[in-house]
Design an enzyme around this catalytic site. Structure first.
Site, PDB file in Angstrom:
ATOM      1  N   LYS A 273       5.671  85.616  -8.658  1.00 56.57           N
ATOM      2  CA  LYS A 273       6.989  85.823  -8.064  1.00 56.57           C
ATOM      3  C   LYS A 273       7.955  84.829  -8.693  1.00 56.57           C
ATOM      4  O   LYS A 273       7.643  83.635  -8.793  1.00 56.57           O
ATOM      5  CB  LYS A 273       6.931  85.590  -6.556  1.00 56.57           C
ATOM      6  CG  LYS A 273       6.043  86.585  -5.824  1.00 56.57           C
ATOM      7  CD  LYS A 273       6.757  87.901  -5.578  1.00 56.57           C
ATOM      8  CE  LYS A 273       5.849  88.872  -4.848  1.00 56.57           C
ATOM      9  NZ  LYS A 273       6.478  90.184  -4.626  1.00 56.57           N
TER      10      LYS A 273
ATOM     11  N   ASP B 161       7.845  89.070 -11.034  1.00 60.70           N
ATOM     12  CA  ASP B 161       8.485  89.932 -10.035  1.00 60.70           C
ATOM     13  C   ASP B 161       9.601  89.151  -9.368  1.00 60.70           C
ATOM     14  O   ASP B 161       9.360  88.125  -8.739  1.00 60.70           O
ATOM     15  CB  ASP B 161       7.434  90.352  -8.999  1.00 60.70           C
ATOM     16  CG  ASP B 161       7.966  91.347  -7.976  1.00 60.70           C
ATOM     17  OD1 ASP B 161       9.191  91.600  -7.959  1.00 60.70           O
ATOM     18  OD2 ASP B 161       7.160  91.874  -7.184  1.00 60.70           O
TER      19      ASP B 161
ATOM     20  N   ASN C 253      11.933  90.589  -7.220  1.00 67.70           N
ATOM     21  CA  ASN C 253      12.323  91.166  -5.930  1.00 67.70           C
ATOM     22  C   ASN C 253      13.831  91.242  -5.717  1.00 67.70           C
ATOM     23  O   ASN C 253      14.332  90.908  -4.634  1.00 67.70           O
ATOM     24  CB  ASN C 253      11.662  90.398  -4.778  1.00 67.70           C
ATOM     25  CG  ASN C 253      10.178  90.725  -4.648  1.00 67.70           C
ATOM     26  OD1 ASN C 253       9.325  89.884  -4.921  1.00 67.70           O
ATOM     27  ND2 ASN C 253       9.863  91.949  -4.252  1.00 67.70           N
TER      28      ASN C 253
ATOM     29  N   GLU D  10       9.591  92.620 -12.920  1.00 70.84           N
ATOM     30  CA  GLU D  10       9.691  93.673 -11.915  1.00 70.84           C
ATOM     31  C   GLU D  10      10.915  93.409 -11.035  1.00 70.84           C
ATOM     32  O   GLU D  10      11.177  92.268 -10.652  1.00 70.84           O
ATOM     33  CB  GLU D  10       8.396  93.622 -11.089  1.00 70.84           C
ATOM     34  CG  GLU D  10       8.233  94.702 -10.071  1.00 70.84           C
ATOM     35  CD  GLU D  10       6.820  94.688  -9.454  1.00 70.84           C
ATOM     36  OE1 GLU D  10       5.881  94.190 -10.123  1.00 70.84           O
ATOM     37  OE2 GLU D  10       6.670  95.143  -8.323  1.00 70.84           O
TER      38      GLU D  10
ATOM     39  N   GLU E  56       9.919 100.417  -6.579  1.00 72.47           N
ATOM     40  CA  GLU E  56       9.465 100.402  -5.186  1.00 72.47           C
ATOM     41  C   GLU E  56      10.622 100.638  -4.214  1.00 72.47           C
ATOM     42  O   GLU E  56      10.404 101.051  -3.083  1.00 72.47           O
ATOM     43  CB  GLU E  56       8.710  99.102  -4.845  1.00 72.47           C
ATOM     44  CG  GLU E  56       9.560  97.881  -4.637  1.00 72.47           C
ATOM     45  CD  GLU E  56       8.728  96.644  -4.265  1.00 72.47           C
ATOM     46  OE1 GLU E  56       7.982  96.161  -5.128  1.00 72.47           O
ATOM     47  OE2 GLU E  56       8.827  96.181  -3.120  1.00 72.47           O
TER      48      GLU E  56
ATOM     49  N   ASP F 249       7.173 104.666  -5.313  1.00 71.46           N
ATOM     50  CA  ASP F 249       6.575 104.324  -4.024  1.00 71.46           C
ATOM     51  C   ASP F 249       6.299 105.621  -3.254  1.00 71.46           C
ATOM     52  O   ASP F 249       7.209 106.423  -3.021  1.00 71.46           O
ATOM     53  CB  ASP F 249       7.536 103.418  -3.253  1.00 71.46           C
ATOM     54  CG  ASP F 249       6.945 102.942  -1.944  1.00 71.46           C
ATOM     55  OD1 ASP F 249       6.779 101.729  -1.776  1.00 71.46           O
ATOM     56  OD2 ASP F 249       6.649 103.781  -1.067  1.00 71.46           O
TER      57      ASP F 249
ATOM     58  N   HIS G 146       3.828 101.412  -7.006  1.00 69.04           N
ATOM     59  CA  HIS G 146       3.877 100.281  -6.092  1.00 69.04           C
ATOM     60  C   HIS G 146       2.808 100.471  -5.014  1.00 69.04           C
ATOM     61  O   HIS G 146       2.664 101.557  -4.466  1.00 69.04           O
ATOM     62  CB  HIS G 146       5.262 100.241  -5.436  1.00 69.04           C
ATOM     63  CG  HIS G 146       5.387  99.248  -4.332  1.00 69.04           C
ATOM     64  ND1 HIS G 146       5.799  99.584  -3.056  1.00 69.04           N
ATOM     65  CD2 HIS G 146       5.163  97.913  -4.309  1.00 69.04           C
ATOM     66  CE1 HIS G 146       5.831  98.495  -2.303  1.00 69.04           C
ATOM     67  NE2 HIS G 146       5.456  97.477  -3.027  1.00 69.04           N
TER      68      HIS G 146
END
Lengths: 408, 408
Positions: free
Chosen positions: A196, A224, A226, A250, A277, A300, A327
């Site tokens: 992350k 990732d 987010n 990501e 996602e 997703d 995802h």
């Protein structure tokens, strides 16, 4: 961005009058509060489904899908095809696929595999994507791989679909914890590790260095963010993180930002861009593909409007040559996506190149047929349905707000 | 697409402990079923607002907006920034603006006009749009027009903001009805007429011919497809309708299809492309502008996440040179958008070129201060607030499900 999730689900049961007591189960995944809004949306959709026969629905699944998403124009207004109403659509539509597969005594991936290309196309509604793929093109693609389906089905039954895990490298973990999780992952045979990023950049760099020290340069590192960065910020940050050779970044920015993803991708190559996602429908994926915005399509199963829409995304991704790495995690997403990726390989893309299925070892105990991982591969589920049926006891214990778990 | 609407609203009242009994009112517009889902979403958002003081909020409205849209990551999951949760955000955030304006004894447009450029910028959250506009650029734009605000304010008070009406040319009306509505519109002094298209193309052509016969070629004809076409289909159909010289085609395809709108626009020029009533957030408008996809920006005051997000769209549209002609009609949208367009002219775009405000003569009787149209212009509202406060009697009579109107 997704701090403090409390994994939840809006759970749908379609009851039937079949003597065998057949039921279709489906869910949409949420991370806690807001689940009540999806439940309200399912209740609002119910009149569109209650009273139909399974035969009416499966005779023309494409029409049924349009019926659910469009025939009540009042409900469509609060989307369209996004947000709570579309999450609810996913739960309802997936419950129908579960019911159909159970009625045929097959897992969903096998139901799909046994459908002729022509019958499968009839399950799909190509509205708004015909400028990227027409039903005829899609049919041709399915027909192209149909003669060799059996071979890939045998391969899946024998070896399963490759998985990757995502337990190491989370924000807020201590150095010891990260190193320990990385070592555990290596010991378990995992080859991909996801970090992350998106907090303090110096911290991100420190953890990336730590992870590379642990996993070496033969194993794969993904990152990732987010959705925390703006577009230019993502480019600046990923250029700093490039020295650790991440395979992909990501969700570098807003999931709605197709052009932003395209610009990030153009500026950070050879690092790949992955997202999906939070991409809410086929129109968004169509554009991500048309704009050359992504290297990996992370659809997703519970955010797209059910399997019908997922199949269209699989077909578009195959046409554009972009691998689908769905995802997963949460509640039930692993259970769903194994069917999707296995069929993607058998019937649509016929390729495993750059493809892996996310795996998180969490909450599987609530499902009648939890996912089975063998040698880092998802083994094809065998029980009829979409693998999403939970134990009755789990449903009772965790039902909000009356379940005993909520009284504690 | 929006057949059989039953105009509805999710209505929010923010109560305060002020001795004067100040309340902030806000609503989001829906077309019937699905409103209950937005109500559920408002209830879920309530804990983020209840207990705050107005002074805390207005000290940094930009932070407040981020708090509402992002601080509860669980609620954000079911968007993000789209669907029911974002419609609910609009109702809550607009109620805050109403409260703030009432506390200052000013209508919202005047509150905005009296804010310094610096204070206004502090009300905005530029997350995800800084690749299109930075706070500094936006500040400069506001400062550029600040010295001449008073002049345009006088002009608005005297003449109002130009409006257009949309009552003629709807699908399903008989020939007599269409001709009669067109004649009535002309008699009332209207110069713009909007035709619904997207049914049978021969019927669309027939009605376009009929309308041109009635309104002549000096008045303006617009067309509205309400999202029914695929991209290529929109191009084919609009080429056939081009002989009637429509000024714009509104919502030719999916509201999510930025690249599709851009392709349609490139292929049907000089017919303009208009969209926005279903564009769900600033990231979508950013891309519509970046991609050169629209000639007219039809933002919706109750679909974007309240006035803060609307202001960012106004600023981006001004920077890209695209006129804003907000979507109105429904319940309360005319009441909202007059504040937006009047401030757009006074403080942001400083232009009336190719700009008009939609007007529908419907349901205004429920509002304490209904819109006032004079000579085809919206006259600036005078009462404090966002003009969205309904008569207590209307709220009681129409409250679902206990109001007397629902018992009939």
């Amino acid at each position: 961005m997704n701090k403090a999730p409390d994994y939840s689900a809006t759970y749908v049961v379609l009851e039937t009058d079949s003597p065998a007591g057949l039921e279709g189960h489906g869910l949409t995944f949420t991370i806690g509060r807001g689940n009540e809004i999806c439940v309200a949306a399912v209740k609002s959709l119910a009149p569109l489904v209650v009273g139909l026969t399974l035969e009416e629905i499966t005779a023309n699944m494409g029409e049924f899908w349009r019926h659910i998403t469009t025939s009540d124009s009042q409900l469509r207004w609060i989307g369209p095809e996004k947000g709570a109403i579309h999450l609810a659509t996913a739960a309802v539509v997936n419950a129908v696929w579960d019911l159909w597969a159970k009625s045929q005594g097959k897992p969903v991936w096998k139901l799909l595999t046994d459908l002729s290309p022509e019958d499968l196309i009839r399950c799909l509604d190509f509205r708004f994507v015909t400028d990227a793929i027409t039903p005829d093109e899609a049919l041709e693609m399915l027909q192209h791989h149909a003669p060799t389906r059996a071979m890939r089905e045998r391969e899946m039954r024998k070896h399963g679909y490759p998985a990757y895990t995502t337990s190491a490298g989370w924000l807020g973990y201590s150095e010891e914890k990260i190193r320990q999780l990385a070592r555990e992952g290596i010991a378990q045979g995992w080859k991909h590790f996801k970090q992350k990023v998106g907090g303090d950049i110096e911290e991100d760099i420190k953890r990336a260095r730590m992870l590379r020290e642990e996993i070496g340069w033969q194993r794969t590192l993904m990152m990732d963010a987010n959705q925390v960065w703006d577009v230019d910020e993502a480019i600046v940050k990923m250029r700093r993180l490039a020295e650790f050779k991440p395979w992909w970044i990501e969700e570098p920015t807003s999931p709605d930002d197709i052009l932003g993803h395209a610009r990030i991708r153009a500026n950070i190559a050879p690092i790949g861009v992955a997202t999906g996602e939070h991409a809410h429908n086929r129109v968004m994926f169509k554009q991500l593909l048309q704009a050359g915005a992504i290297d990996f399509c992370q659809l997703d199963a519970a955010r797209l409007g059910g399997l019908n829409e997922v199949l269209i995304v699989l077909l578009m991704a195959a046409k554009f040559g972009v691998p689908v790495c769905p995802h997963a995690g949460g509640v039930g997403l692993c259970e769903y996506v194994q069917h999707i990726s296995i069929f993607d390989y058998i019937g649509v893309s016929a390729s495993l190149e750059n493809r892996m299925l996310e795996y998180v070892d969490h909450l599987h105990e609530h499902f009648i047929e939890p996912v089975a991982i063998k040698n880092g591969h998802y083994m094809p589920p065998a029980k009829p349905g979409y693998s999403i049926t939970m134990h009755a006891e789990s449903l009772t214990r965790f039902e909000f707000p009356q379940g005993v778990e909520w009284k504690k």
